[in-house]
Design an enzyme around this catalytic site. Structure first.
Site, PDB file in Angstrom:
ATOM      1  N   LYS A 200      -6.288   6.462  11.090  1.00  0.00           N
ATOM      2  CA  LYS A 200      -8.009   6.046  11.668  1.00  0.00           C
ATOM      3  C   LYS A 200      -7.673   5.400  13.502  1.00  0.00           C
ATOM      4  O   LYS A 200      -7.983   4.077  13.723  1.00  0.00           O
ATOM      5  CB  LYS A 200      -8.306   4.649  11.033  1.00  0.00           C
ATOM      6  CG  LYS A 200      -9.306   5.047   9.725  1.00  0.00           C
ATOM      7  CD  LYS A 200     -10.320   4.208   8.618  1.00  0.00           C
ATOM      8  CE  LYS A 200      -9.359   3.308   8.262  1.00  0.00           C
ATOM      9  NZ  LYS A 200     -10.220   2.473   7.447  1.00  0.00           N
TER      10      LYS A 200
ATOM     11  N   ASP B 292      -5.995  -0.190  -1.062  1.00  0.00           N
ATOM     12  CA  ASP B 292      -6.564  -0.813  -1.950  1.00  0.00           C
ATOM     13  C   ASP B 292      -8.055  -1.415  -1.764  1.00  0.00           C
ATOM     14  O   ASP B 292      -7.973  -2.071   0.046  1.00  0.00           O
ATOM     15  CB  ASP B 292      -5.684  -2.520  -2.248  1.00  0.00           C
ATOM     16  CG  ASP B 292      -5.851  -3.208  -1.193  1.00  0.00           C
ATOM     17  OD1 ASP B 292      -5.189  -2.864   0.080  1.00  0.00           O
ATOM     18  OD2 ASP B 292      -6.117  -4.438  -1.160  1.00  0.00           O
TER      19      ASP B 292
ATOM     20  N   ASP C 189       0.928   3.785   4.937  1.00  0.00           N
ATOM     21  CA  ASP C 189       0.007   3.763   4.310  1.00  0.00           C
ATOM     22  C   ASP C 189      -1.477   4.923   5.533  1.00  0.00           C
ATOM     23  O   ASP C 189      -1.165   6.141   5.499  1.00  0.00           O
ATOM     24  CB  ASP C 189      -0.468   2.794   3.840  1.00  0.00           C
ATOM     25  CG  ASP C 189      -0.940   1.809   4.017  1.00  0.00           C
ATOM     26  OD1 ASP C 189      -0.844   1.525   5.249  1.00  0.00           O
ATOM     27  OD2 ASP C 189      -1.257   0.999   2.582  1.00  0.00           O
TER      28      ASP C 189
ATOM     29  N   ASP D   7      -4.456   1.415  11.554  1.00  0.00           N
ATOM     30  CA  ASP D   7      -6.425   1.521  11.709  1.00  0.00           C
ATOM     31  C   ASP D   7      -6.303   0.714  13.545  1.00  0.00           C
ATOM     32  O   ASP D   7      -6.161   1.479  14.364  1.00  0.00           O
ATOM     33  CB  ASP D   7      -6.237   0.513  10.734  1.00  0.00           C
ATOM     34  CG  ASP D   7      -8.063   0.173  11.246  1.00  0.00           C
ATOM     35  OD1 ASP D   7      -8.720   0.609  11.321  1.00  0.00           O
ATOM     36  OD2 ASP D   7      -8.451  -0.709   9.611  1.00  0.00           O
TER      37      ASP D   7
ATOM     38  N   ARG E 101      -5.465   0.747  -6.072  1.00  0.00           N
ATOM     39  CA  ARG E 101      -4.276   1.192  -5.562  1.00  0.00           C
ATOM     40  C   ARG E 101      -4.123   2.312  -6.610  1.00  0.00           C
ATOM     41  O   ARG E 101      -3.153   3.210  -5.941  1.00  0.00           O
ATOM     42  CB  ARG E 101      -3.305   0.258  -5.177  1.00  0.00           C
ATOM     43  CG  ARG E 101      -3.483  -0.778  -4.403  1.00  0.00           C
ATOM     44  CD  ARG E 101      -1.889  -1.159  -4.239  1.00  0.00           C
ATOM     45  NE  ARG E 101      -2.692  -3.261  -3.958  1.00  0.00           N
ATOM     46  CZ  ARG E 101      -1.960  -2.860  -2.643  1.00  0.00           C
ATOM     47  NH1 ARG E 101      -2.448  -1.975  -1.790  1.00  0.00           N
ATOM     48  NH2 ARG E 101      -2.425  -4.217  -2.035  1.00  0.00           N
TER      49      ARG E 101
ATOM     50  N   GLY F 217       0.712  -0.990   0.101  1.00  0.00           N
ATOM     51  CA  GLY F 217       0.007  -0.033   0.607  1.00  0.00           C
ATOM     52  C   GLY F 217       0.731   1.096   0.308  1.00  0.00           C
ATOM     53  O   GLY F 217      -0.077   2.426  -0.336  1.00  0.00           O
TER      54      GLY F 217
ATOM     55  N   PHE G  73     -13.581   3.119   4.821  1.00  0.00           N
ATOM     56  CA  PHE G  73     -12.353   2.035   4.582  1.00  0.00           C
ATOM     57  C   PHE G  73     -11.368   3.059   2.974  1.00  0.00           C
ATOM     58  O   PHE G  73     -13.337   3.371   2.214  1.00  0.00           O
ATOM     59  CB  PHE G  73     -13.189   0.897   3.254  1.00  0.00           C
ATOM     60  CG  PHE G  73     -12.182   0.362   3.092  1.00  0.00           C
ATOM     61  CD1 PHE G  73     -11.058  -0.886   4.434  1.00  0.00           C
ATOM     62  CD2 PHE G  73     -11.828  -0.284   1.920  1.00  0.00           C
ATOM     63  CE1 PHE G  73      -9.679  -1.647   3.756  1.00  0.00           C
ATOM     64  CE2 PHE G  73     -10.990  -0.899   1.623  1.00  0.00           C
ATOM     65  CZ  PHE G  73     -10.204  -2.023   2.572  1.00  0.00           C
ATOM     66  N   VAL G  74     -10.889   3.193   3.231  1.00  0.00           N
ATOM     67  CA  VAL G  74     -10.735   4.070   1.958  1.00  0.00           C
ATOM     68  C   VAL G  74     -10.117   3.478   0.342  1.00  0.00           C
ATOM     69  O   VAL G  74      -9.326   2.936   0.973  1.00  0.00           O
ATOM     70  CB  VAL G  74      -9.290   5.333   2.363  1.00  0.00           C
ATOM     71  CG1 VAL G  74     -10.438   5.676   3.759  1.00  0.00           C
ATOM     72  CG2 VAL G  74      -8.169   4.531   3.075  1.00  0.00           C
TER      73      VAL G  74
HETATM   74  P1  IMP Z   1      -3.792  -2.324  10.849  1.00  0.00           P
HETATM   75  O1  IMP Z   1      -3.040  -3.574  11.433  1.00  0.00           O
HETATM   76  O2  IMP Z   1      -5.313  -2.359  11.316  1.00  0.00           O
HETATM   77  O3  IMP Z   1      -3.715  -0.938  11.493  1.00  0.00           O
HETATM   78  O4  IMP Z   1      -4.191  -2.356   9.763  1.00  0.00           O
HETATM   79  C1  IMP Z   1      -3.355  -1.471   8.650  1.00  0.00           C
HETATM   80  C2  IMP Z   1      -3.130  -2.121   7.318  1.00  0.00           C
HETATM   81  O5  IMP Z   1      -4.296  -2.294   6.699  1.00  0.00           O
HETATM   82  C3  IMP Z   1      -2.556  -0.795   6.343  1.00  0.00           C
HETATM   83  O6  IMP Z   1      -1.142  -1.151   6.220  1.00  0.00           O
HETATM   84  C4  IMP Z   1      -3.557  -0.741   5.371  1.00  0.00           C
HETATM   85  O7  IMP Z   1      -3.013  -1.966   4.138  1.00  0.00           O
HETATM   86  C5  IMP Z   1      -4.409  -1.989   5.387  1.00  0.00           C
HETATM   87  N1  IMP Z   1      -5.599  -0.782   5.403  1.00  0.00           N
HETATM   88  C6  IMP Z   1      -5.912  -0.102   7.050  1.00  0.00           C
HETATM   89  N2  IMP Z   1      -7.836   0.254   7.001  1.00  0.00           N
HETATM   90  C7  IMP Z   1      -7.376   0.572   6.149  1.00  0.00           C
HETATM   91  C8  IMP Z   1      -8.377   1.574   4.628  1.00  0.00           C
HETATM   92  O8  IMP Z   1      -9.462   1.991   5.044  1.00  0.00           O
HETATM   93  N3  IMP Z   1      -8.046   1.060   2.836  1.00  0.00           N
HETATM   94  C9  IMP Z   1      -7.113   0.494   2.907  1.00  0.00           C
HETATM   95  N4  IMP Z   1      -6.859  -0.657   3.637  1.00  0.00           N
HETATM   96  C10 IMP Z   1      -6.772  -0.284   4.478  1.00  0.00           C
HETATM   97 MG    MG Z   2      -0.010  -1.353   4.462  1.00  0.00          MG
END
Ligand code: IMP
Ligand code: MG
Length: 180
Positions: free
Chosen positions: A130, A158, A99, A102, A164, A44, A151-152
């Protein structure tokens, strides 16, 4: 491809402007560093990483790793490293470039893995944050923008590995859930 987007959050121009600002942050944060390595989290981060690099004036190396925990729009909760760095980070200042933060699971796990490798420092820069999605405690050292819990897609983000390539960032149109 615009039909897949419910609402544009950040235009190409706004993203370029933000990357200039973040490039300046890297320059000042690491002005006294002897060895800076930017570590990109694939896939990403690719467009953001390239745009950011162009705006960094201090000498640095780049390396990449892959860690994933997502299927569709849901995190399955277990980040796994599927591709490791090419070189040692011993004694280096590591800036992880991501990127989005979350749940926080990916970066929390990644930071603790890299912290065991004798880097001089390990920090995190993420284009988006987020905070409402957080399930573990984690805060990046620098964020481009904070976004609501949608969700972006686009500019590297993606849905099922697609979209992407959009030059802007927008909210995914849920009418296409499971359709692409
Ligand atoms: P985390 O472990 O939940 O913080 O995940 C982070 C990863 O989830 C990021 O590197 C993204 O690849 C993916 N991700 C989280 N939110 C989104 C979204 O809104 N769109 C696309 N990918 C996301
Ligand atoms: Mg990622």
């Amino acid at each position: 491809m615009d039909k897949y987007i419910k609402e544009v959050l950040f235009t190409k121009e706004q993203i370029e402007e933000k990357c200039k600002e973040l490039g300046k942050w890297v320059d000042s944060e690491y002005k006294d560093s002897n060895e800076l390595v930017l570590v990109g989290v694939l896939s990403g981060v690719v467009p953001f990483f390239a745009e950011l690099m162009k705006n960094i004036t201090i000498m640095h190396e780049i390396d990449f790793l892959k860690i994933s925990s997502y299927e569709g729009t849901e995190s399955n909760g277990m980040p796994t490293m599927t591709r490791d760095l090419n070189r040692s980070i011993d004694g280096k200042d590591v800036l992880i470039v991501e990127d989005i933060v979350d749940t926080g699971r990916t970066l929390k796990a990644l930071k603790s893995v890299l912290a065991k490798r004798n880097a001089n420092s390990v920090k995190v820069l993420s284009l988006l944050d987020k905070p409402e999605g957080r399930v573990v405690e984690f805060e990046a050292d620098k964020i481009g923008w904070t976004v609501p819990n949608h969700f972006v897609v686009g500019f590297g983000f993606d849905y099922n590995e697609k979209l992407r390539n959009l030059p802007y960032i927008g909210i995914f149109n849920q009418d296409y859930l499971d359709k692409i």
